[in-house]
Enzyme design. Structure first.
Site, PDB file in Angstrom:
ATOM      1  N   THR A   2      89.048  12.106 110.392  1.00  0.00           N
ATOM      2  CA  THR A   2      89.448  10.668 110.717  1.00  0.00           C
ATOM      3  C   THR A   2      89.756  10.139 109.531  1.00  0.00           C
ATOM      4  O   THR A   2      89.430  10.917 108.523  1.00  0.00           O
ATOM      5  CB  THR A   2      88.613   9.722 111.745  1.00  0.00           C
ATOM      6  OG1 THR A   2      89.250   8.731 112.062  1.00  0.00           O
ATOM      7  CG2 THR A   2      87.278   9.517 110.990  1.00  0.00           C
ATOM      8  N   ALA A 156      97.874   8.093 108.047  1.00  0.00           N
ATOM      9  CA  ALA A 156      98.206   8.588 108.895  1.00  0.00           C
ATOM     10  C   ALA A 156      99.650   9.421 109.074  1.00  0.00           C
ATOM     11  O   ALA A 156      99.798  10.063 109.779  1.00  0.00           O
ATOM     12  CB  ALA A 156      98.238   7.462 110.343  1.00  0.00           C
ATOM     13  N   CYS A 159      98.346  12.760 106.918  1.00  0.00           N
ATOM     14  CA  CYS A 159      97.334  13.564 107.632  1.00  0.00           C
ATOM     15  C   CYS A 159      97.160  13.710 109.276  1.00  0.00           C
ATOM     16  O   CYS A 159      97.344  12.827 109.737  1.00  0.00           O
ATOM     17  CB  CYS A 159      95.845  12.911 107.235  1.00  0.00           C
ATOM     18  SG  CYS A 159      94.649  13.677 107.889  1.00  0.00           S
ATOM     19  N   THR A 162      94.725  11.984 111.397  1.00  0.00           N
ATOM     20  CA  THR A 162      94.495  10.468 111.426  1.00  0.00           C
ATOM     21  C   THR A 162      95.837   9.874 112.049  1.00  0.00           C
ATOM     22  O   THR A 162      96.909  10.367 112.047  1.00  0.00           O
ATOM     23  CB  THR A 162      94.714   9.901 110.057  1.00  0.00           C
ATOM     24  OG1 THR A 162      93.591  10.612 109.219  1.00  0.00           O
ATOM     25  CG2 THR A 162      94.654   8.501 109.759  1.00  0.00           C
TER      26      THR A 162
END
Length: 175
Positions: A2, A156, A159, A162
């Site tokens: 995360t 986000a 990745c 994420t």
């Protein structure tokens, strides 16, 4: 994994995290809450890593905050000592960011308790992307929450662990 980020700017401290939970290469959940208030609501904490491990560490940190009320640094150092030396805790795979009105800390299983420079820090799989984005935005007139949200959005986009489901907690530093 995360991504969790903190931004301290303009009398505010903001912690934000995405909601994705992955199991291997599969997204299991998209709306997990990895940023929350702990203690008496005067500390915000976010975690990255194995969820069960992170909850164990959050519970331990809350106990340390009860032992050392109003002393986030002391509670974090005591947690890090336990984490590093206890046979059971040593195997936990998680990292945490914690913040109160006066300090932001990153806590790792290696026994590190780090106070970031530059008003921001990030952890997790997209942490480096979010951190770089936030650092680039710190010198603008954008408020802390907008910087945190934008940095997580950028992370986000890059990745795969994420997502864009962002949870934010905010403390007023000047009140």
């Amino acid at each position: 994994m995360t991504t969790i980020i903190t931004v301290r700017k303009g009398g505010k401290v903001v912690m934000a995290g995405d909601g994705q939970v992955s199991l291997g290469q599969t997204v299991m959940k998209g709306n997990a809450r990895k940023v929350r208030r702990i203690g008496k609501g005067d500390v915000i904490a976010g975690f990255a890593g194995a969820t069960a491990d992170a909850f164990t560490l959050l519970e331990r940190l809350e106990k340390k905050l009860e032992q050392y009320p109003g002393q986030l640094m002391r509670a974090a150092v005591e947690l890090a000592k336990d984490w590093r030396t206890d046979k059971y805790l040593r195997n936990l795979e998680a990292m945490m960011l914690v913040a109160d009105k006066s300090i932001t800390l990153a806590i790792t299983g290696n026994g590190d308790v780090l106070e970031p420079e530059h008003g921001t820090t990030a952890i997790g799989s997209g942490g480096n992307f979010a951190f770089a984005a936030a650092r680039a935005l710190m010198d603008t007139d954008k408020p802390a929450e907008e910087i945190a949200r934008r940095a997580l959005d950028i992370a986000a986009d890059i990745c795969v662990y994420t997502n864009h489901n962002i949870v934010v907690e905010l403390l007023d530093v000047e009140s």
